[in-house]
Design a protein around this motif. Structure first.
Motif, PDB file in Angstrom:
ATOM      1  N   UNK A 177      -8.924  10.243   0.467  1.00 60.62           N
ATOM      2  CA  UNK A 177      -7.969   9.274  -0.051  1.00 60.62           C
ATOM      3  C   UNK A 177      -6.967   8.940   1.054  1.00 60.62           C
ATOM      4  N   UNK A 178      -7.009   7.688   1.512  1.00 54.54           N
ATOM      5  CA  UNK A 178      -6.241   7.256   2.673  1.00 54.54           C
ATOM      6  C   UNK A 178      -4.974   6.502   2.272  1.00 54.54           C
ATOM      7  N   UNK A 179      -3.888   6.819   2.978  1.00 57.93           N
ATOM      8  CA  UNK A 179      -2.594   6.185   2.736  1.00 57.93           C
ATOM      9  C   UNK A 179      -1.968   5.772   4.063  1.00 57.93           C
ATOM     10  N   UNK A 180      -1.424   4.570   4.094  1.00 57.68           N
ATOM     11  CA  UNK A 180      -0.642   4.109   5.245  1.00 57.68           C
ATOM     12  C   UNK A 180       0.834   4.131   4.877  1.00 57.68           C
ATOM     13  N   UNK A 181       1.672   4.539   5.830  1.00 62.24           N
ATOM     14  CA  UNK A 181       3.112   4.612   5.599  1.00 62.24           C
ATOM     15  C   UNK A 181       3.852   3.795   6.648  1.00 62.24           C
ATOM     16  N   UNK A 182       4.847   3.067   6.172  1.00 60.00           N
ATOM     17  CA  UNK A 182       5.720   2.297   7.053  1.00 60.00           C
ATOM     18  C   UNK A 182       7.136   2.842   6.912  1.00 60.00           C
ATOM     19  N   UNK A 183       7.759   3.178   8.029  1.00 61.44           N
ATOM     20  CA  UNK A 183       9.117   3.692   8.027  1.00 61.44           C
ATOM     21  C   UNK A 183      10.062   2.552   8.405  1.00 61.44           C
ATOM     22  N   UNK A 184      10.828   2.039   7.463  1.00 60.98           N
ATOM     23  CA  UNK A 184      11.682   0.879   7.732  1.00 60.98           C
ATOM     24  C   UNK A 184      12.847   1.237   8.644  1.00 60.98           C
ATOM     25  N   UNK A 185      13.510   0.242   9.224  1.00 62.78           N
ATOM     26  CA  UNK A 185      14.667   0.511  10.086  1.00 62.78           C
ATOM     27  C   UNK A 185      15.757   1.296   9.368  1.00 62.78           C
ATOM     28  N   UNK A 186      15.825   1.189   8.032  1.00 64.71           N
ATOM     29  CA  UNK A 186      16.848   1.889   7.247  1.00 64.71           C
ATOM     30  C   UNK A 186      16.500   3.357   6.995  1.00 64.71           C
ATOM     31  N   UNK A 187      15.268   3.755   7.319  1.00 63.22           N
ATOM     32  CA  UNK A 187      14.844   5.134   7.084  1.00 63.22           C
ATOM     33  C   UNK A 187      15.777   6.101   7.838  1.00 63.22           C
ATOM     34  N   UNK A 188      16.233   7.195   7.215  1.00 65.98           N
ATOM     35  CA  UNK A 188      15.834   7.741   5.910  1.00 65.98           C
ATOM     36  C   UNK A 188      16.720   7.315   4.737  1.00 65.98           C
ATOM     37  N   UNK A 189      17.651   6.392   4.967  1.00 69.90           N
ATOM     38  CA  UNK A 189      18.448   5.924   3.833  1.00 69.90           C
ATOM     39  C   UNK A 189      17.543   5.284   2.781  1.00 69.90           C
ATOM     40  N   UNK A 190      16.496   4.634   3.241  1.00 66.35           N
ATOM     41  CA  UNK A 190      15.470   4.084   2.357  1.00 66.35           C
ATOM     42  C   UNK A 190      14.182   4.877   2.560  1.00 66.35           C
ATOM     43  N   UNK A 191      13.395   5.082   1.505  1.00 66.48           N
ATOM     44  CA  UNK A 191      12.155   5.855   1.644  1.00 66.48           C
ATOM     45  C   UNK A 191      11.094   5.055   2.391  1.00 66.48           C
ATOM     46  N   UNK A 192      10.048   5.718   2.848  1.00 68.39           N
ATOM     47  CA  UNK A 192       8.936   4.984   3.464  1.00 68.39           C
ATOM     48  C   UNK A 192       8.228   4.133   2.417  1.00 68.39           C
ATOM     49  N   UNK A 193       7.552   3.097   2.880  1.00 66.36           N
ATOM     50  CA  UNK A 193       6.676   2.311   2.014  1.00 66.36           C
ATOM     51  C   UNK A 193       5.265   2.838   2.176  1.00 66.36           C
ATOM     52  N   UNK A 194       4.491   2.828   1.100  1.00 61.29           N
ATOM     53  CA  UNK A 194       3.144   3.380   1.142  1.00 61.29           C
ATOM     54  C   UNK A 194       2.115   2.354   0.680  1.00 61.29           C
ATOM     55  N   UNK A 195       0.945   2.438   1.267  1.00 58.61           N
ATOM     56  CA  UNK A 195      -0.184   1.593   0.880  1.00 58.61           C
ATOM     57  C   UNK A 195      -1.413   2.477   0.737  1.00 58.61           C
ATOM     58  N   UNK A 196      -2.093   2.360  -0.401  1.00 58.61           N
ATOM     59  CA  UNK A 196      -3.292   3.155  -0.664  1.00 58.61           C
ATOM     60  C   UNK A 196      -4.535   2.301  -0.433  1.00 58.61           C
ATOM     61  N   UNK A 197      -5.495   2.853   0.297  1.00 55.81           N
ATOM     62  CA  UNK A 197      -6.761   2.160   0.543  1.00 55.81           C
ATOM     63  C   UNK A 197      -7.672   2.365  -0.676  1.00 55.81           C
ATOM     64  N   UNK A 198      -7.618   1.428  -1.609  1.00 56.95           N
ATOM     65  CA  UNK A 198      -8.276   1.615  -2.905  1.00 56.95           C
ATOM     66  C   UNK A 198      -9.756   1.281  -2.898  1.00 56.95           C
ATOM     67  N   UNK A 199     -10.187   0.385  -2.015  1.00 56.85           N
ATOM     68  CA  UNK A 199     -11.572  -0.062  -2.064  1.00 56.85           C
ATOM     69  C   UNK A 199     -11.885  -0.809  -3.343  1.00 56.85           C
ATOM     70  N   UNK A 200     -10.826  -1.316  -4.003  1.00 56.08           N
ATOM     71  CA  UNK A 200     -11.006  -2.050  -5.254  1.00 56.08           C
ATOM     72  C   UNK A 200     -11.192  -1.174  -6.470  1.00 56.08           C
ATOM     73  N   UNK A 201     -10.873   0.123  -6.333  1.00 55.51           N
ATOM     74  CA  UNK A 201     -11.092   1.079  -7.420  1.00 55.51           C
ATOM     75  C   UNK A 201      -9.772   1.689  -7.874  1.00 55.51           C
ATOM     76  N   UNK A 202      -9.564   1.813  -9.164  1.00 57.06           N
ATOM     77  CA  UNK A 202      -8.360   2.422  -9.733  1.00 57.06           C
ATOM     78  C   UNK A 202      -8.676   3.874 -10.084  1.00 57.06           C
ATOM     79  N   UNK A 203      -8.552   4.760  -9.104  1.00 59.61           N
ATOM     80  CA  UNK A 203      -8.955   6.149  -9.306  1.00 59.61           C
ATOM     81  C   UNK A 203      -7.885   6.989  -9.998  1.00 59.61           C
ATOM     82  N   UNK A 204      -6.677   6.437 -10.131  1.00 63.02           N
ATOM     83  CA  UNK A 204      -5.567   7.205 -10.702  1.00 63.02           C
ATOM     84  C   UNK A 204      -4.514   6.235 -11.246  1.00 63.02           C
ATOM     85  N   UNK A 205      -3.838   6.597 -12.335  1.00 66.19           N
ATOM     86  CA  UNK A 205      -2.804   5.709 -12.878  1.00 66.19           C
ATOM     87  C   UNK A 205      -1.700   5.375 -11.884  1.00 66.19           C
TER      88      UNK A 205
END
Length: 284
Positions: free
Chosen positions: A75-103
């Protein structure tokens, strides 16, 4: 490009060139601290790579744990750390492959997690700039999202935890989740994320035997999400419950493609070739 090391967070040779588009020296120092935390504390079955020329990006892969319907999946995830980090949390993107494996993991890549401020929470469940970390996010994804009974991750269903109704509903939900997890394996085998091609091949070569062993155990009636690392059911498994016929038929239809895909990358499937004939046998 990604640094070559897996699980080892490599410090950039020239951090001075990374200031543009980030929060400056203070931001760089904080990110390097995060790398240090990951390098020393990253748990088993979580691997991380970072960009050599983009400190604000990282990619992580979580191997589905035994005893869950996600066992041996990637299960692959990409994270982006914004300029405001750590005041703001990282953003995350899940490589779904078009599948909803979890709520908590959406087809469009959205990751629903209170630590990322994409879901409600309180106390240490939400991002705290002074104490939260990327490690905490990864551990939450591994333990709280890709867990043994994802049925209870559905909104409002957590109230059913420990109830007869909830436990009953979690069984077929796990069956469907496992089918999606196997389909996700096929997607990852076909389209491994960039710079993780060798990792994907190595993982499935090593675990292909156990993935097929798990499929056989489920076809024989083992409860989905109860197998150990060697894909064996527990000695005190529930003899009163067997996987549904619909699940077995669906799994049987996927297995020929799974066996072919695993053989194509060099996994030893010889002991489980007969599973590729399951669909035909069940239909006859």
């Amino acid at each position: 490009m990604f640094c070559s090391a897996l699980r080892t967070i490599t410090t950039l040779k020239n951090s001075q060139t990374m200031f543009q588009g980030t929060g400056g020296r203070k931001w760089v120092k904080k990110v390097q601290q995060e790398w240090g935390i990951l390098e020393k504390n990253l748990p088993d079955y979580i691997y991380v790579r970072v960009f050599e020329d983009r400190m604000d990006l990282m990619r992580a892969v979580i191997i589905g744990a035994s005893g869950t319907p996600y066992q041996d999946g990637l299960f692959f995830f990409d994270f982006y750390l914004p300029p405001e980090f750590p005041q703001a949390p990282p953003s995350a993107y899940y490589h779904s492959g078009g599948l909803r494996v979890n709520p908590n993991l959406y087809v469009d890549g959205k990751v629903c997690l209170s630590l990322l401020n994409t879901w409600t929470g309180r106390g240490n469940e939400v991002w705290d700039p002074s104490s939260s970390s990327i490690l905490q996010v990864l551990v939450s994804l591994q333990g709280l999202v890709l867990n043994e009974k994802p049925y209870f991750n559905e909104a409002g269903y957590e109230k059913q935890v420990g109830t007869v109704e909830g436990e009953k509903n979690a069984l077929p939900y796990n069956e469907n989740t496992y089918l999606l997890s196997v389909k996700s394996m096929l997607y990852i085998l076909r389209r491994p994320p960039m710079n993780f091609e060798d990792f994907v091949k190595s993982h499935f070569c090593k675990r292909g035997h156990y993935i097929l062993k798990a499929c056989e155990a489920y076809l024989q009636g083992a409860v989905v999400g109860t197998l150990n690392d060697d894909a064996c059911p527990p000695t005190d498994s529930n003899k009163e419950y067997s996987c549904s016929m619909g699940f077995k038929l669906a799994l049987g239809k996927i297995l020929p493609r799974l066996i072919t895909a695993l053989k194509d990358i060099g996994a030893d499937c010889s002991q489980y070739e007969h599973l590729g004939k399951t669909e035909t046998a069940q239909e006859s």
